[in-house]
Motif scaffolding. Sequence first.
Motif, PDB file in Angstrom:
ATOM      1  N   ARG A 163      50.982  62.227 -17.832  1.00  7.63           N
ATOM      2  CA  ARG A 163      51.253  62.753 -16.676  1.00  7.63           C
ATOM      3  C   ARG A 163      50.144  63.059 -15.545  1.00  7.63           C
ATOM      4  O   ARG A 163      50.313  62.893 -14.313  1.00  7.63           O
ATOM      5  CB  ARG A 163      51.791  64.146 -16.873  1.00  7.63           C
ATOM      6  CG  ARG A 163      52.664  64.726 -15.717  1.00  7.63           C
ATOM      7  CD  ARG A 163      53.425  66.050 -16.066  1.00  7.63           C
ATOM      8  NE  ARG A 163      54.447  65.789 -17.197  1.00  7.63           N
ATOM      9  CZ  ARG A 163      55.669  65.317 -17.100  1.00  7.63           C
ATOM     10  NH1 ARG A 163      55.965  64.850 -15.406  1.00  7.63           N
ATOM     11  NH2 ARG A 163      56.457  64.880 -17.886  1.00  7.63           N
ATOM     12  N   ARG A 179      56.583  74.178 -20.995  1.00  5.72           N
ATOM     13  CA  ARG A 179      55.876  74.516 -19.417  1.00  5.72           C
ATOM     14  C   ARG A 179      57.113  74.807 -18.677  1.00  5.72           C
ATOM     15  O   ARG A 179      56.761  75.857 -18.037  1.00  5.72           O
ATOM     16  CB  ARG A 179      55.323  73.098 -19.127  1.00  5.72           C
ATOM     17  CG  ARG A 179      54.616  73.178 -17.677  1.00  5.72           C
ATOM     18  CD  ARG A 179      53.825  71.868 -17.554  1.00  5.72           C
ATOM     19  NE  ARG A 179      52.872  71.528 -18.381  1.00  5.72           N
ATOM     20  CZ  ARG A 179      52.278  70.453 -18.353  1.00  5.72           C
ATOM     21  NH1 ARG A 179      52.588  69.537 -17.446  1.00  5.72           N
ATOM     22  NH2 ARG A 179      51.323  70.188 -19.108  1.00  5.72           N
ATOM     23  N   ASN A 219      58.693  68.860 -26.201  1.00  6.00           N
ATOM     24  CA  ASN A 219      57.566  69.962 -26.070  1.00  6.00           C
ATOM     25  C   ASN A 219      57.382  70.254 -24.746  1.00  6.00           C
ATOM     26  O   ASN A 219      56.755  71.205 -24.234  1.00  6.00           O
ATOM     27  CB  ASN A 219      56.494  69.391 -26.619  1.00  6.00           C
ATOM     28  CG  ASN A 219      56.429  69.370 -27.892  1.00  6.00           C
ATOM     29  OD1 ASN A 219      57.305  69.812 -28.804  1.00  6.00           O
ATOM     30  ND2 ASN A 219      55.741  68.076 -28.593  1.00  6.00           N
ATOM     31  N   ARG A 220      57.861  69.426 -23.490  1.00  3.96           N
ATOM     32  CA  ARG A 220      57.595  69.678 -22.170  1.00  3.96           C
ATOM     33  C   ARG A 220      58.251  71.013 -21.631  1.00  3.96           C
ATOM     34  O   ARG A 220      58.034  71.545 -20.680  1.00  3.96           O
ATOM     35  CB  ARG A 220      57.492  68.538 -21.373  1.00  3.96           C
ATOM     36  CG  ARG A 220      58.996  68.062 -21.204  1.00  3.96           C
ATOM     37  CD  ARG A 220      58.950  66.884 -20.364  1.00  3.96           C
ATOM     38  NE  ARG A 220      60.392  66.040 -20.506  1.00  3.96           N
ATOM     39  CZ  ARG A 220      61.481  66.592 -19.851  1.00  3.96           C
ATOM     40  NH1 ARG A 220      61.394  67.588 -19.092  1.00  3.96           N
ATOM     41  NH2 ARG A 220      62.762  65.927 -20.141  1.00  3.96           N
ATOM     42  N   ASP A 232      51.472  64.138 -23.376  1.00  9.72           N
ATOM     43  CA  ASP A 232      52.596  64.395 -21.990  1.00  9.72           C
ATOM     44  C   ASP A 232      52.537  63.197 -21.237  1.00  9.72           C
ATOM     45  O   ASP A 232      51.818  62.918 -20.347  1.00  9.72           O
ATOM     46  CB  ASP A 232      51.764  65.711 -21.241  1.00  9.72           C
ATOM     47  CG  ASP A 232      52.881  66.270 -20.315  1.00  9.72           C
ATOM     48  OD1 ASP A 232      54.089  65.797 -20.288  1.00  9.72           O
ATOM     49  OD2 ASP A 232      52.550  66.839 -19.270  1.00  9.72           O
ATOM     50  N   GLN A 269      59.535  65.630 -14.867  1.00 10.10           N
ATOM     51  CA  GLN A 269      59.231  66.465 -15.873  1.00 10.10           C
ATOM     52  C   GLN A 269      60.581  67.479 -16.064  1.00 10.10           C
ATOM     53  O   GLN A 269      60.873  67.916 -17.040  1.00 10.10           O
ATOM     54  CB  GLN A 269      58.231  67.270 -15.269  1.00 10.10           C
ATOM     55  CG  GLN A 269      57.573  68.441 -16.429  1.00 10.10           C
ATOM     56  CD  GLN A 269      56.326  69.092 -15.947  1.00 10.10           C
ATOM     57  OE1 GLN A 269      55.804  68.739 -15.041  1.00 10.10           O
ATOM     58  NE2 GLN A 269      55.891  69.969 -16.635  1.00 10.10           N
TER      59      GLN A 269
END
Length: 446
Positions: free
Chosen positions: A167, A303, A299-300, A91, A284
Motif C-alpha cells: 500500500r 486499522r 487484517n487491515r 499490506d 482499503q
Amino acid sequence: MSERVMPGRTDGLITPVTADALWVDLTADSAVPTASGAFTCSPARARVGYVLLGGYVVATVTASGGQWSVPEVEVRRAAAELNAVGMDRQDLVRVGPFRGAPRQECNEETPLRWRQRITGKLHELGGPERAARREVGRPYHLAGIDWRQILVEQTRDGTQRTWWLPRAVVRLLDAAEHAETQWVQAARTRRASAAVTAPPSLRQARDAGGRQSTSPGGPTASLRPYNKELEGQLYSVLSRKPGTSRRVAEWACAVCRTAPATVLDHCHEHGYVRAPVCQSCNTQERPDHLYSNDIRVANRYTRLFRTDADDWLRHWHRCPGCRARTTLPLPHLAAWTAHTACRSLRPTHHAPRGRKPCGLLRVSWTGSQNAPRSCLLTVAVDFCPSGEHRVLARVPYREAAERFRAWLAETAPAVAAAAGPDRLDGLPAQFRPVIADTSGKDLELF
C-alpha cells in the motif's frame, strides 16, 4: 546526510550517469527498493525537462551542446523523502489486471500512468518471472522504484492471475503520477505564456531551434484540503456532471490527507457522496466480498476499527443517511461486528510468540438493512481445527447497530455527538436506499 564531492559536479550540477550512482547510493537502505538507471534509461523523462524520483519531480537542465544535467541537491532531497517511507509487505493493494482497462501507449510525452505500465510490461513479457530477466540497459522501473522486487502474484483456482503491491508503494506512485501531471500542465502553461509574450524574433528562433535550451522548473501545484464542499450530494447526479474528475484531482485525500484524490467515495447504501479519496484509501475501506452477502474480515480492518478508527468513522459519517442513523453501511457494520464485538469469541492456538487467532474470520448476513427485524449477521471462522467453518455468533441487525452506537460513543465521542436522528442539519428530505427490500415489509426508516 553529509555532502561529498561528486565527479563531474559543476556548480551544483551533475551528469545523469553520476546522478544514477548517487541515487542508488543514497537509497541503499530504503524500505522501498530502488533501481539503477533512473536518470538514463526508460521510462525517465530527462530529455523533456524532468525525471520522477519516488513522488518527487526533479527538473533537468539542458546546457550548451545538447548535454543535460541534474541538480545534485534535488537528487538528495528526493532520496531523503523516499528513505522516510515505511513499507508493510503484508499490506497489499491489487494493481491488476482489471477487466475493460484501456491500454495506453507509454512514450516519452505521456504521464506516468503506472498501473497501465505495469500491466503492459507483464503482458508483454509474460509475467513477473520474465520481467525479472530483462535485457541489459532496459530496467523496468517506475519513478526510480524497482517494482519487480515487491510485486506479488496470486492465482485463483489456477486460472486468473492478479498482481499486488504494498500500500505504501501504491500511495507513492499515485503521488508521483499526480506530481507529474501537475508539472506537465504547469510547464505547458509557462511555454504558452512565454510564446505569447516573447518578441517575434525570439519566437522565430525558438521555432527554428526546436526545444528551449533550458527546461521549465518550479513547484507543483499544491492540493486543496477537502472541506465538505460535496456533502449531501447524490453520487448518481454528481458523477455525471462534466469536469467532476478534474475537480476531484485538485483535492488531497480526505482520509490520509497526503496523497492526491482520484475517486469520489460514496455510500452504496444511501447513494450520497462522502468525500474525494485516493485510490489506496478507497481500496482499503472496500469490504472483501466473497459473495454478495458474505465478506472475509482481513487484517487491515484493525486499522479501520482500531488504529485509525477516528478518521475512518468520521469519513463514513460524511454520508447523511449513516450519520442520522448512527450506523454504518451493512457490509461495514458486519465487518465491525465480527472484528470488534466478537473478538473475544475467536479461538486461538499456541504460536512461537504467545497465542495466535486461528483460521480466517468471516461474516455473512441474511436479509438487508431495510428489513432490520429479519436481518441476521452470522460470524464464523473458516479453517478452524475444531471445524472447517466454526460459527462463533449470530447477531440480529438491531443488536449489532446498538452495540456499534455504544462503541462509537466510547471510541470517537466527537463523531457520536454529531450523529443521531436529532442531527438533521443539511440532511436531504428523501433517502434513496440502494438495496431494495423485496419482501415489502419493514420499509420504515429506523
